[in-house]
Design a protein around this motif. Structure first.
Motif, mmCIF file in Angstrom:
data_model
loop_
_atom_site.group_PDB
_atom_site.id
_atom_site.type_symbol
_atom_site.label_atom_id
_atom_site.label_comp_id
_atom_site.label_asym_id
_atom_site.label_seq_id
_atom_site.Cartn_x
_atom_site.Cartn_y
_atom_site.Cartn_z
ATOM 1 N N MET A 30 44.086 40.570 30.267
ATOM 2 C CA MET A 30 43.533 41.235 32.304
ATOM 3 C C MET A 30 43.430 41.634 32.977
ATOM 4 O O MET A 30 44.184 41.954 34.020
ATOM 5 C CB MET A 30 43.959 39.641 33.071
ATOM 6 N N ALA A 31 42.645 42.765 32.644
ATOM 7 C CA ALA A 31 42.205 43.952 33.198
ATOM 8 C C ALA A 31 42.901 44.803 34.128
ATOM 9 O O ALA A 31 44.010 45.913 34.485
ATOM 10 C CB ALA A 31 41.124 44.670 33.427
ATOM 11 N N PRO A 32 42.984 43.924 34.995
ATOM 12 C CA PRO A 32 43.698 44.473 37.163
ATOM 13 C C PRO A 32 44.851 44.556 36.788
ATOM 14 O O PRO A 32 45.809 44.598 37.942
ATOM 15 C CB PRO A 32 43.424 44.326 37.548
ATOM 16 N N LYS A 33 44.903 43.343 36.003
ATOM 17 C CA LYS A 33 46.984 43.327 36.154
ATOM 18 C C LYS A 33 47.517 44.225 34.962
ATOM 19 O O LYS A 33 48.407 43.440 34.456
ATOM 20 C CB LYS A 33 47.188 41.708 35.770
ATOM 21 N N THR A 34 47.714 45.819 35.248
ATOM 22 C CA THR A 34 47.905 46.220 34.646
ATOM 23 C C THR A 34 49.942 46.170 34.567
ATOM 24 O O THR A 34 50.777 45.491 35.781
ATOM 25 C CB THR A 34 47.776 47.977 34.585
ATOM 26 N N LEU A 35 50.651 46.980 34.259
ATOM 27 C CA LEU A 35 52.540 47.244 34.241
ATOM 28 C C LEU A 35 52.132 48.118 35.162
ATOM 29 O O LEU A 35 53.520 49.062 35.081
ATOM 30 C CB LEU A 35 53.022 47.122 33.011
ATOM 31 N N LYS A 36 50.902 49.053 35.829
ATOM 32 C CA LYS A 36 51.077 49.961 36.510
ATOM 33 C C LYS A 36 52.393 49.605 37.601
ATOM 34 O O LYS A 36 51.721 48.867 38.383
ATOM 35 C CB LYS A 36 49.960 50.342 36.649
ATOM 36 N N LYS A 37 52.700 50.861 38.235
ATOM 37 C CA LYS A 37 53.538 50.732 39.481
ATOM 38 C C LYS A 37 52.266 50.077 40.539
ATOM 39 O O LYS A 37 52.708 49.277 41.603
ATOM 40 C CB LYS A 37 53.908 51.789 40.108
ATOM 41 N N ASP A 38 51.548 50.710 41.066
ATOM 42 C CA ASP A 38 50.651 49.614 42.075
ATOM 43 C C ASP A 38 49.940 48.207 42.207
ATOM 44 O O ASP A 38 50.647 47.632 42.520
ATOM 45 C CB ASP A 38 49.738 50.452 42.518
ATOM 46 N N ALA A 39 49.886 47.977 40.380
ATOM 47 C CA ALA A 39 49.934 46.435 40.186
ATOM 48 C C ALA A 39 50.096 45.845 40.484
ATOM 49 O O ALA A 39 50.772 44.508 40.690
ATOM 50 C CB ALA A 39 48.220 46.396 38.562
ATOM 51 N N LEU A 40 51.354 46.462 39.810
ATOM 52 C CA LEU A 40 52.900 45.353 40.055
ATOM 53 C C LEU A 40 53.037 44.624 41.350
ATOM 54 O O LEU A 40 53.808 43.928 41.834
ATOM 55 C CB LEU A 40 54.140 45.626 39.190
ATOM 56 N N GLU A 41 52.669 45.916 42.092
ATOM 57 C CA GLU A 41 53.281 46.011 43.992
ATOM 58 C C GLU A 41 52.443 44.711 44.252
ATOM 59 O O GLU A 41 52.268 43.925 44.896
ATOM 60 C CB GLU A 41 53.507 46.931 44.336
ATOM 61 N N THR A 42 50.974 45.289 44.210
ATOM 62 C CA THR A 42 50.458 43.951 44.162
ATOM 63 C C THR A 42 49.736 42.245 44.277
ATOM 64 O O THR A 42 49.586 41.901 44.860
ATOM 65 C CB THR A 42 48.590 44.683 44.010
ATOM 66 N N TYR A 43 51.109 42.353 42.938
ATOM 67 C CA TYR A 43 51.039 40.335 42.790
ATOM 68 C C TYR A 43 52.126 40.947 42.642
ATOM 69 O O TYR A 43 52.483 39.227 41.675
ATOM 70 C CB TYR A 43 50.139 41.094 41.078
ATOM 71 N N GLY A 44 52.809 41.218 43.642
ATOM 72 C CA GLY A 44 54.437 41.232 43.270
ATOM 73 C C GLY A 44 55.377 40.804 42.436
ATOM 74 O O GLY A 44 56.372 40.144 42.338
#
Length: 110
Positions: A51-65
């Protein structure tokens, strides 16, 4: 007598708190090894091949809680969607170390 009992109870409380070992913060170096052996197939360099958008990058981790050790530990332990549960495969300490590593890498930008 009440004063002596109060002093005794306070002393016990203080000694109990003073000698409780601190919570382990997790070992990022150990987490890196575990991550490499178990997670890089889907999450190399903090990416997500499923699932390309759900990375382990900080912004994605913050976006997805997911930008907390507790959230990552829960995800790794129980799995969700395409991600398998590692609770039966890795120890609690290993999972905590992976969570520590992931957060450290996210803060560094992978």
């Amino acid at each position: 007598m009440k004063k002596l009992l109060s002093i005794f109870l306070v002393a016990i409380a203080v000694l109990t708190v003073a000698f409780v070992p601190p919570a382990q913060a997790g070992d990022a170096a150990a987490g890196a090894k575990i991550f490499t052996a178990n997670c890089t197939a889907c999450h190399m360099n903090g990416n997500n091949v499923v699932m390309a958008p759900k990375t382990l990058k900080k912004d994605a981790l913050e976006t997805y809680g997911m930008y907390s050790k507790e959230a990552i530990i829960t995800q790794v332990t129980k799995g969700k969607g395409a991600m398998p549960a590692f609770g039966g495969r890795l120890s609690d300490a290993d999972i905590e170390n992976v969570a520590t590593y992931v957060l450290e890498q996210a803060d560094k930008g992978w």
